[in-house]
Design a protein around this motif. Structure first.
Motif, mmCIF file in Angstrom:
data_model
loop_
_atom_site.group_PDB
_atom_site.id
_atom_site.type_symbol
_atom_site.label_atom_id
_atom_site.label_comp_id
_atom_site.label_asym_id
_atom_site.label_seq_id
_atom_site.Cartn_x
_atom_site.Cartn_y
_atom_site.Cartn_z
ATOM 1 N N ALA A 170 4.993 8.720 5.226
ATOM 2 C CA ALA A 170 4.101 8.033 4.298
ATOM 3 C C ALA A 170 4.227 8.593 2.889
ATOM 4 O O ALA A 170 4.192 7.848 1.902
ATOM 5 N N LEU A 171 4.399 9.899 2.765
ATOM 6 C CA LEU A 171 4.510 10.518 1.454
ATOM 7 C C LEU A 171 5.818 10.135 0.750
ATOM 8 O O LEU A 171 5.842 9.928 -0.464
ATOM 9 N N PHE A 172 6.911 10.056 1.513
ATOM 10 C CA PHE A 172 8.214 9.794 0.904
ATOM 11 C C PHE A 172 8.495 8.309 0.718
ATOM 12 O O PHE A 172 9.216 7.919 -0.199
ATOM 13 N N ASN A 173 7.931 7.477 1.598
ATOM 14 C CA ASN A 173 8.263 6.048 1.572
ATOM 15 C C ASN A 173 7.064 5.141 1.308
ATOM 16 O O ASN A 173 7.192 3.923 1.385
ATOM 17 N N GLY A 174 5.912 5.738 1.002
ATOM 18 C CA GLY A 174 4.698 4.944 0.861
ATOM 19 C C GLY A 174 4.739 3.960 -0.292
ATOM 20 O O GLY A 174 4.316 2.808 -0.154
ATOM 21 N N VAL A 175 5.260 4.383 -1.445
ATOM 22 C CA VAL A 175 5.253 3.507 -2.625
ATOM 23 C C VAL A 175 6.116 2.263 -2.422
ATOM 24 O O VAL A 175 5.644 1.133 -2.631
ATOM 25 N N PRO A 176 7.391 2.389 -2.015
ATOM 26 C CA PRO A 176 8.182 1.157 -1.836
ATOM 27 C C PRO A 176 7.635 0.256 -0.742
ATOM 28 O O PRO A 176 7.683 -0.973 -0.869
ATOM 29 N N ARG A 177 7.106 0.832 0.317
ATOM 30 C CA ARG A 177 6.552 -0.012 1.386
ATOM 31 C C ARG A 177 5.284 -0.708 0.929
ATOM 32 O O ARG A 177 5.008 -1.843 1.346
ATOM 33 N N LEU A 178 4.508 -0.042 0.117
ATOM 34 C CA LEU A 178 3.301 -0.675 -0.399
ATOM 35 C C LEU A 178 3.644 -1.828 -1.322
ATOM 36 O O LEU A 178 3.015 -2.892 -1.281
ATOM 37 N N LEU A 179 4.660 -1.660 -2.152
ATOM 38 C CA LEU A 179 5.037 -2.704 -3.106
ATOM 39 C C LEU A 179 5.712 -3.895 -2.432
ATOM 40 O O LEU A 179 5.691 -4.997 -2.979
ATOM 41 N N THR A 180 6.323 -3.682 -1.281
ATOM 42 C CA THR A 180 7.052 -4.766 -0.604
ATOM 43 C C THR A 180 6.325 -5.300 0.624
ATOM 44 O O THR A 180 6.869 -6.148 1.330
ATOM 45 N N ALA A 181 5.109 -4.818 0.881
ATOM 46 C CA ALA A 181 4.372 -5.243 2.073
ATOM 47 C C ALA A 181 3.881 -6.677 1.925
ATOM 48 O O ALA A 181 3.594 -7.155 0.822
ATOM 49 N N MET A 182 3.772 -7.350 3.044
ATOM 50 C CA MET A 182 3.226 -8.707 3.060
ATOM 51 C C MET A 182 1.707 -8.652 2.919
ATOM 52 O O MET A 182 1.055 -7.732 3.403
ATOM 53 N N ILE A 183 1.156 -9.660 2.250
ATOM 54 C CA ILE A 183 -0.284 -9.772 2.058
ATOM 55 C C ILE A 183 -0.866 -10.639 3.172
ATOM 56 O O ILE A 183 -0.331 -11.716 3.441
ATOM 57 N N PRO A 184 -1.940 -10.226 3.859
ATOM 58 C CA PRO A 184 -2.690 -8.982 3.695
ATOM 59 C C PRO A 184 -1.949 -7.780 4.286
ATOM 60 O O PRO A 184 -1.292 -7.901 5.323
ATOM 61 N N GLU A 194 -1.360 -4.389 6.223
ATOM 62 C CA GLU A 194 -1.946 -3.682 7.356
ATOM 63 C C GLU A 194 -2.219 -2.233 6.947
ATOM 64 O O GLU A 194 -1.335 -1.554 6.442
ATOM 65 N N PRO A 195 -3.447 -1.734 7.177
ATOM 66 C CA PRO A 195 -3.765 -0.342 6.810
ATOM 67 C C PRO A 195 -3.155 0.644 7.804
ATOM 68 O O PRO A 195 -3.771 1.018 8.801
ATOM 69 N N GLN A 196 -1.935 1.045 7.549
ATOM 70 C CA GLN A 196 -1.218 2.012 8.356
ATOM 71 C C GLN A 196 -0.897 3.225 7.491
ATOM 72 O O GLN A 196 -1.021 3.164 6.273
ATOM 73 N N PRO A 197 -0.470 4.338 8.110
ATOM 74 C CA PRO A 197 -0.237 5.552 7.302
ATOM 75 C C PRO A 197 0.636 5.331 6.081
ATOM 76 O O PRO A 197 0.344 5.853 4.998
ATOM 77 N N ASP A 198 1.701 4.563 6.210
ATOM 78 C CA ASP A 198 2.618 4.408 5.074
ATOM 79 C C ASP A 198 2.094 3.474 3.991
ATOM 80 O O ASP A 198 2.702 3.359 2.929
ATOM 81 N N THR A 199 0.972 2.808 4.227
ATOM 82 C CA THR A 199 0.396 1.938 3.198
ATOM 83 C C THR A 199 -0.960 2.428 2.689
ATOM 84 O O THR A 199 -1.522 1.813 1.772
ATOM 85 N N VAL A 200 -1.488 3.507 3.253
ATOM 86 C CA VAL A 200 -2.806 3.987 2.823
ATOM 87 C C VAL A 200 -2.767 5.381 2.210
ATOM 88 O O VAL A 200 -3.639 5.722 1.397
ATOM 89 N N VAL A 201 -1.786 6.195 2.562
ATOM 90 C CA VAL A 201 -1.797 7.590 2.117
ATOM 91 C C VAL A 201 -1.652 7.697 0.602
ATOM 92 O O VAL A 201 -2.392 8.435 -0.058
ATOM 93 N N VAL A 202 -0.698 6.973 0.014
ATOM 94 C CA VAL A 202 -0.479 7.064 -1.425
ATOM 95 C C VAL A 202 -1.712 6.594 -2.211
ATOM 96 O O VAL A 202 -2.137 7.277 -3.155
ATOM 97 N N PRO A 203 -2.331 5.445 -1.895
ATOM 98 C CA PRO A 203 -3.550 5.073 -2.623
ATOM 99 C C PRO A 203 -4.680 6.083 -2.461
ATOM 100 O O PRO A 203 -5.430 6.328 -3.410
ATOM 101 N N VAL A 204 -4.822 6.666 -1.278
ATOM 102 C CA VAL A 204 -5.871 7.663 -1.064
ATOM 103 C C VAL A 204 -5.624 8.892 -1.941
ATOM 104 O O VAL A 204 -6.540 9.437 -2.561
ATOM 105 N N ILE A 205 -4.375 9.355 -2.015
ATOM 106 C CA ILE A 205 -4.048 10.506 -2.860
ATOM 107 C C ILE A 205 -4.279 10.167 -4.331
ATOM 108 O O ILE A 205 -4.809 10.989 -5.100
ATOM 109 N N ALA A 206 -3.898 8.958 -4.747
ATOM 110 C CA ALA A 206 -4.140 8.545 -6.128
ATOM 111 C C ALA A 206 -5.634 8.515 -6.432
ATOM 112 O O ALA A 206 -6.068 8.944 -7.518
ATOM 113 N N MET A 207 -6.427 8.023 -5.498
ATOM 114 C CA MET A 207 -7.873 8.008 -5.677
ATOM 115 C C MET A 207 -8.414 9.427 -5.793
ATOM 116 O O MET A 207 -9.261 9.721 -6.646
#
Length: 235
Positions: A103-117, A119-132
């Motif tokens: 999640a730390l190494f690949n979270g940003v690209p996966r977040l930017l390329t994820a389909m809407i809505p 899914e709140p999984q480790p690789d899509t939530v860790v980076v926003p939580v750390i930014a918060m």
């Protein structure tokens, strides 16, 4: 008795600014969670906002060097909890150490390329939580230790801008959220500029009036800027 009441007022006012920061961060989390599936993301971001500001509140009477290790330790524990909760909720298999590393190494690209809505999984939530968390820490330190309340709004406003850019047209426009953001900022400013009568009691009347006018003008200009940003970018 008057001194006792004054002390209670000061202590109550000192809690309003952290609460206002948490409110601004929580509203930003709600805005981001609108492109996620379910309420889990909003809850995780709210927990990060509260915890990051609470750490600064807890150590504000300690030396400044103690803030970084305390916050890093709390952030590490929060990250582990977030990984485990999101992995369990999303049915993602694997050890939490591997999931956290991915999640730390690949979270940003996966977040930017994820389909809407998303899914709140480790690789899509860790980076926003750390930014918060980092945003809450920076804002709380500026507001509580440096006593620059208006300057402390810069990190939340920047995070809000990033969230609005990320969400883009993928969520229905909502005006009340940016207005609530500005409202929390106004409450924090009002609390930070109050309570100065005792400190200025020995000043001549003309100087007290001039000081109050300068404080009011500075707070008003900051509030106008926050309202303008929120109203223009929020929808």
């Amino acid at each position: 008795q008057c001194l006792g009441r004054g002390g209670h007022v000061v202590r109550l006012r000192s809690l309003v600014v952290p609460a206002a920061l948490v409110g601004m961060l929580a509203i930003t989390g709600v805005l981001l969670s609108r492109i996620y599936d379910g309420p889990l993301m909003a809850r995780l971001l709210l927990a990060a906002a509260v915890a990051s500001v609470a750490v600064s509140v807890a150590v504000r009477r300690l030396p400044a060097w103690s803030v970084a290790p305390a916050s890093v330790a709390a952030l590490a524990g929060t990250t582990v909890l977030v990984v485990r909760v999101s992995a369990t909720a999303g049915g993602v298999p694997g050890a939490w150490t591997d999931l956290a590393s991915d999640a730390l190494f690949n979270g940003v690209p996966r977040l930017l390329t994820a389909m809407i809505p998303i899914e709140p999984q480790p690789d899509t939530v860790v980076v926003p939580v750390i930014a918060m968390w980092l945003t809450g820490l920076a804002a709380a330190e500026l507001a509580l230790r440096s006593r620059w309340v208006l300057a402390s709004y810069a990190p939340p406003v920047l995070l809000l801008g990033g969230v609005l850019y990320l969400v883009g047209p993928n969520a229905v426009p909502s005006l009340w959220l940016p207005l609530a953001f500005a409202g929390c900022a106004a409450v924090g400013l009002a609390a930070s500029t109050g309570g100065g009568d005792a400190a200025t009691a020995d000043l001549p009347q003309a100087e007290r009036t001039s000081l109050r006018l300068r404080i009011a003008a500075g707070g008003a200009s900051g509030l106008v800027a926050i309202l303008a940003i929120g109203t223009a970018l929020g929808p």
